[in-house]
Write a protein that holds these residues in place. Structure first.
Motif, PDB file in Angstrom:
ATOM      1  N   ASP A 353       6.520   3.923  15.423  1.00  0.00           N
ATOM      2  CA  ASP A 353       7.222   4.837  13.968  1.00  0.00           C
ATOM      3  C   ASP A 353       8.171   5.495  13.952  1.00  0.00           C
ATOM      4  OD1 ASP A 353       5.296   2.679  12.747  1.00  0.00           O
ATOM      5  OD2 ASP A 353       3.504   3.665  13.515  1.00  0.00           O
ATOM      6  N   PHE A 354       8.261   6.084  15.306  1.00  0.00           N
ATOM      7  CA  PHE A 354       9.711   7.565  15.899  1.00  0.00           C
ATOM      8  C   PHE A 354      10.663   6.927  16.339  1.00  0.00           C
ATOM      9  CE2 PHE A 354      10.715  11.005  17.814  1.00  0.00           C
ATOM     10  CZ  PHE A 354      10.766  12.105  16.926  1.00  0.00           C
ATOM     11  N   GLY A 355      10.486   5.102  15.996  1.00  0.00           N
ATOM     12  CA  GLY A 355      11.817   4.566  16.697  1.00  0.00           C
ATOM     13  C   GLY A 355      12.282   4.670  17.836  1.00  0.00           C
ATOM     14  N   VAL A 356      11.580   4.637  19.113  1.00  0.00           N
ATOM     15  CA  VAL A 356      11.608   4.458  20.532  1.00  0.00           C
ATOM     16  C   VAL A 356      10.899   3.364  21.399  1.00  0.00           C
ATOM     17  CG1 VAL A 356      10.704   5.296  22.323  1.00  0.00           C
ATOM     18  CG2 VAL A 356      10.834   6.860  20.672  1.00  0.00           C
ATOM     19  N   GLU A 357      12.577   2.771  22.105  1.00  0.00           N
ATOM     20  CA  GLU A 357      11.629   1.394  22.032  1.00  0.00           C
ATOM     21  C   GLU A 357      11.608   1.752  23.433  1.00  0.00           C
ATOM     22  OE1 GLU A 357      12.305  -2.463  23.046  1.00  0.00           O
ATOM     23  OE2 GLU A 357      13.215  -1.545  21.401  1.00  0.00           O
ATOM     24  N   LEU A 358      10.311   1.445  23.804  1.00  0.00           N
ATOM     25  CA  LEU A 358       9.376   2.276  25.154  1.00  0.00           C
ATOM     26  C   LEU A 358       8.865   1.467  26.378  1.00  0.00           C
ATOM     27  CD1 LEU A 358       7.027   3.748  26.528  1.00  0.00           C
ATOM     28  CD2 LEU A 358       5.516   3.355  25.636  1.00  0.00           C
ATOM     29  N   ARG A 359       9.103   2.073  28.030  1.00  0.00           N
ATOM     30  CA  ARG A 359       9.163   0.589  28.480  1.00  0.00           C
ATOM     31  C   ARG A 359       8.054   1.508  29.424  1.00  0.00           C
ATOM     32  NH1 ARG A 359      11.087  -1.657  25.474  1.00  0.00           N
ATOM     33  NH2 ARG A 359      12.640  -3.348  25.600  1.00  0.00           N
ATOM     34  N   GLY A 360       7.245   1.086  29.902  1.00  0.00           N
ATOM     35  CA  GLY A 360       5.827   1.911  30.506  1.00  0.00           C
ATOM     36  C   GLY A 360       5.000   2.419  30.046  1.00  0.00           C
ATOM     37  N   ALA A 361       4.976   3.742  31.216  1.00  0.00           N
ATOM     38  CA  ALA A 361       3.517   4.557  29.777  1.00  0.00           C
ATOM     39  C   ALA A 361       2.601   4.141  30.018  1.00  0.00           C
ATOM     40  CB  ALA A 361       4.452   5.542  29.104  1.00  0.00           C
ATOM     41  N   GLY A 362       2.148   5.448  29.524  1.00  0.00           N
ATOM     42  CA  GLY A 362       0.172   5.078  29.357  1.00  0.00           C
ATOM     43  C   GLY A 362       0.097   5.869  28.449  1.00  0.00           C
ATOM     44  N   THR A 363      -1.482   5.901  27.645  1.00  0.00           N
ATOM     45  CA  THR A 363      -1.940   6.750  27.048  1.00  0.00           C
ATOM     46  C   THR A 363      -1.942   7.977  27.043  1.00  0.00           C
ATOM     47  OG1 THR A 363      -3.864   6.155  27.717  1.00  0.00           O
ATOM     48  CG2 THR A 363      -3.211   4.930  25.564  1.00  0.00           C
ATOM     49  N   ASP A 364      -2.096   8.076  28.882  1.00  0.00           N
ATOM     50  CA  ASP A 364      -2.174  10.473  29.004  1.00  0.00           C
ATOM     51  C   ASP A 364      -0.883  10.842  28.533  1.00  0.00           C
ATOM     52  OD1 ASP A 364      -0.642   8.236  30.735  1.00  0.00           O
ATOM     53  OD2 ASP A 364      -1.606   9.150  32.625  1.00  0.00           O
TER      54      ASP A 364
END
Length: 408
Positions: A353-364
């Motif tokens: 929704d913020f317009g970010v293309e994400l790779r990886g990352a966890g909910t923390d």
């Protein structure tokens, strides 16, 4: 003034009780000139994150912490974000493939650097040949790797002009971690390469006199680890510039886990900043928000309040939820988590929704675990000026379940 003076500790923003207890303990231990909490403060190991302690003639390895020289670099490229948005997904795939996150390295070619001929390696030779050789091999193997935790490589769109920026955040990796634990061991009368001393969050700071042999050795080793962190961030930024096929025309580069010799009120002191950005008048810094929030380029103001802050400001938004609270407890046998307050879908929805293309990352590392950056910037409005507001369009981090003993 925008700060409160609570039992001698200067506090910006809303006081967090656990961090304040730690700051008070730091203020009461050693030759302390002043203890401070930036607005993004929260509990850390011994010295709180977002904590600043000013010493006379002493330095604190526990205050600097395990990720010596952790910091940020940001560069403004010759491109506009609109130039790359049609191929943003492919670019983020290439960043994730080409740059090493977590443990190990995907870019198998080791990075050579003049740093490995630095005279301050003699500190480790004085400790022992085995220690020197092991640490140098580790440093060579990890130079240019990002690690995990809250460490990232991001692409940003400057909101004022649309220019494309690259930013990263990480420190001195295993070399810095083992340097920190080694000197904490030596301070406790143990062997340098022993397992790190037990970490009690609220233990008093470990202090070394700068004019002692051990204090001088630590100071030189810390500076070497800081130069190593700079070299790693330089390398990663250059790799991303190469992927983009462009160059940079402006850069910002600062540590926020480090100890500096500085002059304040006419006296030379040691300023230990853990999760705090230097902000001397005219000094430019990069402060990152969460993956669903703005980041900013700032400049220190020449004000009474900034002097009172010992020219220090926030390094990020500051956590409001621990990693375990957010992601749950990890069972490494089953590779599953339980008890987390944030679901993966919640995180992905918020970032999309913020317009970010994400790779990886966890909910923390999701936006829900951090304050809004503007809130902590507002608390420091009399000490820093915001020069540029950056909106993330691409975020790359280690995978959710990546084991990395050297993360921040």
């Amino acid at each position: 003034m925008a700060y409160q003076n609570i039992d001698g500790v200067r506090v910006w923003g809303n006081p967090e009780e656990g961090a304040l207890v730690q700051a008070k303990l730091c203020a009461d231990t050693g030759n302390v000139v002043q203890a401070l909490l930036m607005a993004d403060h929260h509990k850390g190991y011994s010295q709180p994150i977002g904590g600043v302690v000013v010493y006379e003639g002493q330095i604190s390895p526990s205050g600097v912490g395990y990720d010596i020289g952790c910091g940020n670099k940001a560069v403004r490229t010759n491109l506009y974000a609109a130039d790359i948005k049609p191929r943003l997904a492919q670019i983020m795939d290439e960043i994730a493939r080409s740059i090493s996150f977590g443990m190990g390295r995907v870019n198998q070619e080791k990075v050579d650097h003049e740093l490995f001929d630095d005279p301050d390696w003699s500190v480790y030779e004085a400790i022992g040949k085995q220690e020197h050789d092991k640490l140098k091999v580790l440093a060579r193997n990890q130079l240019g790797t990002v690690g995990s935790g809250n460490h990232f490589v991001d692409l940003f769109e400057e909101m004022e002009t649309g220019r494309l920026w690259i930013g990263n955040h990480f420190g001195s990796r295993g070399f810095g971690h083992k340097t920190a634990s080694g000197f904490l061991n030596l301070a406790a009368g143990r062997a340098f390469m022993d397992k790190a001393p037990g970490e009690k969050m609220d233990q008093p700071p470990v202090l070394l006199d700068l004019n002692s042999e051990l204090g001088d050795m630590y100071y030189r080793a810390m500076k070497l680890a800081g130069r190593y962190a700079y070299a790693g961030r330089d390398y990663v930024i250059q790799e991303v510039l190469s992927i983009l096929g462009t160059a940079a025309d402006f850069e910002v580069h600062t540590h926020h886990n480090y100890a500096w010799k500085e002059t304040h009120n006419g006296e030379e002191v040691v300023v230990v900043r853990k999760g705090a950005t230097p902000s001397a008048p005219g000094q430019v810094g990069f402060i990152g928000g969460s993956m669903g929030d703005i980041s900013v380029i700032v400049k220190g103001k020449d004000t009474v309040e900034n002097r009172d802050a010992y020219y220090s400001t926030v390094h990020g938004a500051g956590r409001v939820m621990s990693r375990t609270q957010a992601a749950g407890k990890m069972n490494w046998k089953t590779r599953s988590r339980s008890g987390g307050q944030i679901s993966t879908q919640q995180m992905l929805d918020a970032v999309r929704d913020f317009g970010v293309e994400l790779r990886g990352a966890g909910t923390d590392e999701s936006p829900f675990v951090y304050r809004k950056l503007q809130e902590v910037l507002d608390a420091h409005a009399e000490t820093i000026e915001v020069l540029n507001v950056l909106r993330p369009i691409g975020v790359c981090m280690a995978g959710a379940d990546e084991i990395d003993p050297y993360k921040d």
